[in-house]
Design a protein around this motif. Sequence first.
Motif, PDB file in Angstrom:
ATOM      1  N   VAL A  47       0.839  -1.206   0.000  1.00 39.00           N
ATOM      2  CA  VAL A  47       0.000   0.000   0.000  1.00 39.00           C
ATOM      3  C   VAL A  47       0.875   1.258   0.000  1.00 39.00           C
ATOM      4  N   SER A  48       1.927   1.233   0.806  1.00 36.11           N
ATOM      5  CA  SER A  48       2.789   2.422   0.875  1.00 36.11           C
ATOM      6  C   SER A  48       3.493   2.682  -0.451  1.00 36.11           C
ATOM      7  N   VAL A  49       3.943   1.613  -1.097  1.00 36.29           N
ATOM      8  CA  VAL A  49       4.620   1.794  -2.385  1.00 36.29           C
ATOM      9  C   VAL A  49       3.634   2.352  -3.412  1.00 36.29           C
ATOM     10  N   ALA A  50       2.437   1.770  -3.466  1.00 40.32           N
ATOM     11  CA  ALA A  50       1.443   2.239  -4.442  1.00 40.32           C
ATOM     12  C   ALA A  50       1.096   3.706  -4.186  1.00 40.32           C
ATOM     13  N   ASP A  51       0.926   4.042  -2.929  1.00 46.81           N
ATOM     14  CA  ASP A  51       0.543   5.411  -2.582  1.00 46.81           C
ATOM     15  C   ASP A  51       1.625   6.413  -2.987  1.00 46.81           C
ATOM     16  N   THR A  52       2.870   6.046  -2.703  1.00 47.50           N
ATOM     17  CA  THR A  52       3.974   6.946  -3.009  1.00 47.50           C
ATOM     18  C   THR A  52       4.165   7.081  -4.519  1.00 47.50           C
ATOM     19  N   LEU A  53       3.994   5.949  -5.205  1.00 47.59           N
ATOM     20  CA  LEU A  53       4.116   5.970  -6.659  1.00 47.59           C
ATOM     21  C   LEU A  53       3.085   6.922  -7.271  1.00 47.59           C
ATOM     22  N   ILE A  54       1.860   6.829  -6.804  1.00 45.10           N
ATOM     23  CA  ILE A  54       0.809   7.687  -7.371  1.00 45.10           C
ATOM     24  C   ILE A  54       1.095   9.161  -7.062  1.00 45.10           C
ATOM     25  N   ALA A  55       1.589   9.444  -5.860  1.00 45.84           N
ATOM     26  CA  ALA A  55       1.896  10.842  -5.522  1.00 45.84           C
ATOM     27  C   ALA A  55       2.995  11.376  -6.438  1.00 45.84           C
ATOM     28  N   ILE A  56       4.042  10.578  -6.630  1.00 42.95           N
ATOM     29  CA  ILE A  56       5.137  11.052  -7.484  1.00 42.95           C
ATOM     30  C   ILE A  56       4.659  11.209  -8.928  1.00 42.95           C
ATOM     31  N   MET A  57       3.831  10.259  -9.365  1.00 42.53           N
ATOM     32  CA  MET A  57       3.274  10.401 -10.720  1.00 42.53           C
ATOM     33  C   MET A  57       2.467  11.691 -10.842  1.00 42.53           C
ATOM     34  N   ALA A  58       1.706  12.008  -9.806  1.00 39.89           N
ATOM     35  CA  ALA A  58       0.929  13.254  -9.850  1.00 39.89           C
ATOM     36  C   ALA A  58       1.879  14.445  -9.938  1.00 39.89           C
ATOM     37  N   GLY A  59       2.979  14.361  -9.193  1.00 46.76           N
ATOM     38  CA  GLY A  59       3.980  15.435  -9.254  1.00 46.76           C
ATOM     39  C   GLY A  59       4.549  15.572 -10.658  1.00 46.76           C
ATOM     40  N   ILE A  60       4.862  14.426 -11.285  1.00 45.10           N
ATOM     41  CA  ILE A  60       5.439  14.487 -12.634  1.00 45.10           C
ATOM     42  C   ILE A  60       4.387  14.975 -13.639  1.00 45.10           C
ATOM     43  N   ALA A  61       3.126  14.717 -13.349  1.00 41.21           N
ATOM     44  CA  ALA A  61       2.093  15.218 -14.256  1.00 41.21           C
ATOM     45  C   ALA A  61       1.896  16.726 -14.105  1.00 41.21           C
ATOM     46  N   ILE A  62       2.050  17.222 -12.872  1.00 39.65           N
ATOM     47  CA  ILE A  62       1.714  18.629 -12.624  1.00 39.65           C
ATOM     48  C   ILE A  62       2.876  19.603 -12.908  1.00 39.65           C
ATOM     49  N   PHE A  63       4.072  19.321 -12.349  1.00 41.12           N
ATOM     50  CA  PHE A  63       5.095  20.369 -12.384  1.00 41.12           C
ATOM     51  C   PHE A  63       5.616  20.741 -13.778  1.00 41.12           C
ATOM     52  N   PRO A  64       5.844  19.764 -14.672  1.00 40.54           N
ATOM     53  CA  PRO A  64       6.253  20.197 -16.006  1.00 40.54           C
ATOM     54  C   PRO A  64       5.227  21.155 -16.619  1.00 40.54           C
ATOM     55  N   ALA A  65       3.941  20.874 -16.391  1.00 36.84           N
ATOM     56  CA  ALA A  65       2.913  21.754 -16.942  1.00 36.84           C
ATOM     57  C   ALA A  65       2.941  23.120 -16.264  1.00 36.84           C
ATOM     58  N   VAL A  66       3.157  23.122 -14.942  1.00 38.70           N
ATOM     59  CA  VAL A  66       3.213  24.394 -14.216  1.00 38.70           C
ATOM     60  C   VAL A  66       4.258  25.316 -14.854  1.00 38.70           C
ATOM     61  N   PHE A  67       5.452  24.756 -15.104  1.00 37.93           N
ATOM     62  CA  PHE A  67       6.520  25.587 -15.659  1.00 37.93           C
ATOM     63  C   PHE A  67       6.285  25.888 -17.130  1.00 37.93           C
ATOM     64  N   SER A  68       5.728  24.914 -17.830  1.00 42.73           N
ATOM     65  CA  SER A  68       5.481  25.134 -19.241  1.00 42.73           C
ATOM     66  C   SER A  68       4.471  26.263 -19.464  1.00 42.73           C
ATOM     67  N   PHE A  69       3.467  26.357 -18.582  1.00 39.80           N
ATOM     68  CA  PHE A  69       2.465  27.420 -18.743  1.00 39.80           C
ATOM     69  C   PHE A  69       2.810  28.677 -17.948  1.00 39.80           C
ATOM     70  N   GLY A  70       4.017  28.696 -17.399  1.00 37.54           N
ATOM     71  CA  GLY A  70       4.465  29.879 -16.662  1.00 37.54           C
ATOM     72  C   GLY A  70       3.650  30.148 -15.406  1.00 37.54           C
ATOM     73  N   MET A  71       3.214  29.087 -14.728  1.00 39.82           N
ATOM     74  CA  MET A  71       2.434  29.301 -13.509  1.00 39.82           C
ATOM     75  C   MET A  71       3.320  29.233 -12.276  1.00 39.82           C
ATOM     76  N   ASN A  72       2.674  29.493 -11.124  1.00 36.69           N
ATOM     77  CA  ASN A  72       3.425  29.514  -9.874  1.00 36.69           C
ATOM     78  C   ASN A  72       3.250  28.191  -9.122  1.00 36.69           C
ATOM     79  N   PRO A  73       4.361  27.455  -8.866  1.00 34.88           N
ATOM     80  CA  PRO A  73       4.201  26.164  -8.183  1.00 34.88           C
ATOM     81  C   PRO A  73       3.673  26.312  -6.759  1.00 34.88           C
ATOM     82  N   ALA A  74       3.852  27.499  -6.162  1.00 31.24           N
ATOM     83  CA  ALA A  74       3.402  27.681  -4.778  1.00 31.24           C
ATOM     84  C   ALA A  74       2.019  28.331  -4.726  1.00 31.24           C
ATOM     85  N   GLU A  75       1.157  27.870  -5.600  1.00 33.99           N
ATOM     86  CA  GLU A  75      -0.141  28.515  -5.737  1.00 33.99           C
ATOM     87  C   GLU A  75      -1.140  28.100  -4.657  1.00 33.99           C
TER      88      GLU A  75
END
Length: 466
Positions: free
Chosen positions: A272-300
């Motif tokens: 469960v812990s591995v699955a949970d952490t994997l999904i969180a990191i995947m969410a991070g990889i999905a969000i941050f490249p887009a944040v920077f690509s669209f010139g948004m603020n990561p600390a929003e």
Amino acid sequence: MASLAIVNYQNTNKMNLEDNAKRDGFSSKFGILCAAAGSAIGLGNIWRFPYVVGDNGGGAFLLVYLGFILLLGIPVMMSEFVIGRRGQKNAYGSFKKLSKGKFWPWIGIMGILAAFTILAFYSTIAGWTLEYVYLALTNSFKGLGSEEIGAIFETFHTSDFMPLLWQVVFMIMTAWIIIAGVKKGIEKYTKILMPFLFLLLLIILIRSLTLPDASKGLEFLFKPDFSKLTTKSFLEALGQAFFSLSIGMGTLITYGSYVDKKNNLGRISFEVSVADTLIAIMAGIAIFPAVFSFGMNPAEGPGLIFNVLPNIFQQMTGGYIFALMFFVLLTIAALTSSISILEVVVAYMVEELNLPRRRSTIIAALAATIVGVFCTLSFGALKNVEIFNKTIFDSLDFTASNILLPLGGLFIVVFTGWFLGLKNVKDELTNGGIIKVRLFIVFVFIIRFIAPVAIVIVFLNSIGVI
Ligand code: PFF
């Protein structure tokens, strides 16, 4: 010796079964795994994780977070399962049954308090997610730029009526599943839907990675800059780890009490812990490249995914269908978590107060909704109301995630390590000597010394004592 232990274990097992002839339970290993993973994986991974990482400066915070998952998260989770399956009752009842004196059951009560608090603000965000299902369904993001997408969010979440309506709808859905019970409710829904979420996230992540300037996002997430760590970051990382794994308030004590005596608690905790952490990191990889690509603020802050994701969908072929599927699945992930939170309260009311399941659910859901209304309005009508310099939403989130959960976790490991009896703990983890548990000594050392000391240090550090 070993066979005697097995006979003893099976006898307690039988007594427990007779004791609990009416108790519902999970029907299979896969069922419990999905239910526990369903509880862990939710808004915490996809909504909360990226914005907390963003607020705390990225990579270095991620490292601290991962350290806490490994060092504290997995042992606390194992301890909760051990207490629950040994006690065969809700969080309060399990502590009461397994301890002497009046102190320990109070840890169960603290968990119930945390459950109310979390449910209140969780349902606010789940309500926002439902609005986004509606917006995706009506193709409302079509042709919009990132500023217009931001404006939609701003108008919606600061208004009063719609966020409240969606919050109530979400709470009704949660209560409805809980009334259906463990096997027919919780297990049935989580089993089918969790694997889908994983796949969809993978597709979104690939799209995000192929946006221009994606590498800046990856750098933010993975390149540690330790100068960005503050004392506050450690407390936030601890709170996020506990929130994300659903530990520290007895959710997994409650679920543990439904787990069959044949299941391997250590392995379930690890998976469960591995699955949970994997999904969180995947969410991070999905969000941050887009944040920077669209010139948004990561600390929003809490609006991060609602501002960022629709922009990614806009850039995808088939964006309409992906957006719709994503928000539907996110709602479901939120539901499989919210039911686990409500179950903590309902199991207590049914087993300790002898109330019928249906009535308990309605009372608990109603109470949480009433508190929840204040959380939701704290983005709009009540945005100027502050408790300790934070909005109502932020202060409830902070108190529950960063204080109540780690404090609960501290008591849970201390109880398991020092009061439950190591023989009993080993008995539960080895299923009465049938299965081998590797690293038992390491586990004991962590729950006796490392975890309590680490949690206390983080607390003292955050209030400035060290
Ligand atoms: N772990 C859930 C999530 O990440 O969304 C939230 C949660 C569920 C927190 C159950 C605490 C809990 F007891």
